[in-house]
Design a protein around this motif. Structure first.
Motif, short mmCIF file in Angstrom:
data_model
loop_
_atom_site.label_atom_id
_atom_site.label_comp_id
_atom_site.label_asym_id
_atom_site.label_seq_id
_atom_site.Cartn_x
_atom_site.Cartn_y
_atom_site.Cartn_z
N LEU A 232 -22.45 -14.98 3.76
CA LEU A 232 -23.84 -15.17 4.13
C LEU A 232 -24.00 -15.25 5.64
CD1 LEU A 232 -25.03 -17.72 1.42
CD2 LEU A 232 -25.18 -15.24 1.41
N GLN A 233 -23.07 -15.90 6.30
CA GLN A 233 -23.12 -15.97 7.76
C GLN A 233 -21.77 -16.33 8.33
OE1 GLN A 233 -25.95 -18.90 9.02
NE2 GLN A 233 -24.71 -20.62 8.43
N MET A 234 -21.58 -15.89 9.60
CA MET A 234 -20.39 -16.25 10.37
C MET A 234 -20.88 -16.86 11.67
SD MET A 234 -17.69 -13.11 9.85
CE MET A 234 -18.70 -11.85 10.58
N LEU A 235 -20.32 -18.01 12.01
CA LEU A 235 -20.70 -18.71 13.23
C LEU A 235 -19.47 -19.00 14.07
CD1 LEU A 235 -23.14 -21.38 11.74
CD2 LEU A 235 -23.77 -19.23 12.81
N ALA A 236 -19.64 -18.90 15.37
CA ALA A 236 -18.62 -19.33 16.33
C ALA A 236 -19.33 -20.16 17.38
CB ALA A 236 -17.91 -18.13 16.96
N ASN A 237 -18.94 -21.40 17.53
CA ASN A 237 -19.60 -22.34 18.43
C ASN A 237 -21.10 -22.43 18.15
OD1 ASN A 237 -17.35 -23.27 19.80
ND2 ASN A 237 -17.44 -21.62 21.31
N GLY A 238 -21.48 -22.36 16.89
CA GLY A 238 -22.87 -22.51 16.49
C GLY A 238 -23.73 -21.26 16.60
N ARG A 239 -23.15 -20.14 17.06
CA ARG A 239 -23.93 -18.90 17.20
C ARG A 239 -23.44 -17.87 16.20
NH1 ARG A 239 -22.98 -18.01 23.43
NH2 ARG A 239 -20.93 -18.08 22.49
N ARG A 240 -24.37 -17.05 15.70
CA ARG A 240 -24.00 -15.98 14.77
C ARG A 240 -23.15 -14.94 15.50
NH1 ARG A 240 -26.50 -14.99 9.90
NH2 ARG A 240 -28.00 -16.57 9.33
N VAL A 241 -22.10 -14.50 14.80
CA VAL A 241 -21.21 -13.49 15.35
C VAL A 241 -20.91 -12.45 14.27
CG1 VAL A 241 -20.13 -15.01 17.06
CG2 VAL A 241 -19.18 -14.89 14.76
N ASN A 242 -20.38 -11.31 14.70
CA ASN A 242 -19.99 -10.25 13.76
C ASN A 242 -18.50 -10.28 13.45
OD1 ASN A 242 -22.60 -9.27 13.60
ND2 ASN A 242 -22.34 -7.99 15.40
N ALA A 243 -17.73 -11.03 14.23
CA ALA A 243 -16.29 -11.12 14.02
C ALA A 243 -15.81 -12.49 14.49
CB ALA A 243 -15.56 -10.03 14.78
N LEU A 244 -14.76 -12.98 13.85
CA LEU A 244 -14.15 -14.25 14.25
C LEU A 244 -12.87 -13.97 15.02
CD1 LEU A 244 -14.42 -16.38 10.98
CD2 LEU A 244 -16.01 -16.28 12.89
N LEU A 245 -12.72 -14.62 16.16
CA LEU A 245 -11.50 -14.49 16.96
C LEU A 245 -10.52 -15.57 16.52
CD1 LEU A 245 -9.99 -13.15 19.28
CD2 LEU A 245 -11.06 -14.82 20.81
N LEU A 246 -9.34 -15.14 16.05
CA LEU A 246 -8.36 -16.07 15.47
C LEU A 246 -7.15 -16.32 16.35
CD1 LEU A 246 -8.56 -14.64 11.86
CD2 LEU A 246 -9.67 -16.68 12.75
#
Length: 172
Positions: free
Chosen positions: A119-133
């Protein structure tokens, strides 16, 4: 010769309580005691509870498995990124997902349950298209919300604060 000594009688002595060895008197109905009925009902209740636990909702179980699996995949990708020193990104594609930067074929690229949606991906509270791992040991706080349209009202959160491992929790 018969004697009148105690215990010498051939008839059973009446003690005021029915004997299990004597046959019931004619016209008397035999029945279960209240204790016996309660024990049987308790056994049936325990059996029904066991069956109820065994027949868990399969949609919910599939979503739980996917969330746990995704958290484990994220941790594997983080470890691989730290070991190789290259950034690994997780992003969605039409057929599932992909780990960019990971060794080809080392991580899965599809969902086990076909109806799982992000449904959604967030990084530091902002929507993103990819997660940096990775490759840094401390990454941004990241969240992924998973849902199954076949199990309405049920969503799971796969998240990390950037320092601890990814964990699964229910949405409030």
């Amino acid at each position: 010769m018969r004697t009148s000594a105690a215990g010498s009688s051939s008839r059973p002595v009446a003690t005021g309580r029915p004997s299990a060895l004597r046959s019931p008197r004619p016209g008397r109905i035999r029945a279960f005691t209240l204790i016996e009925l309660l024990v049987v009902m308790a056994i049936i209740a325990l059996a029904m509870a066991g069956v109820g636990m065994a027949l868990r909702d399969t949609r919910q179980a599939a979503l739980d498995r996917e969330a746990e699996r995704l958290a484990a995949l994220f941790e594997a990708a983080r470890a691989q990124s730290r070991a190789s020193g290259t950034p690994v990104r997780w992003r969605l594609i039409d057929a599932g997902f992909v780990f960019d930067g990971a060794e080809p074929g080392s991580l899965p690229d599809h969902w086990l349950a076909p109806d799982v949606q992000v449904l959604q991906m967030l990084a530091n509270g902002r929507r993103v298209n990819a997660l940096l791992l990775g490759p840094e040991p401390i990454i941004a706080a990241q969240q992924v919300v998973l849902a199954d349209p076949q199990a309405p009202g049920r969503s799971l959160l796969v998240e990390t604060d950037g320092l601890r491992p990814f964990a699964v929790s229910n949405l409030p």
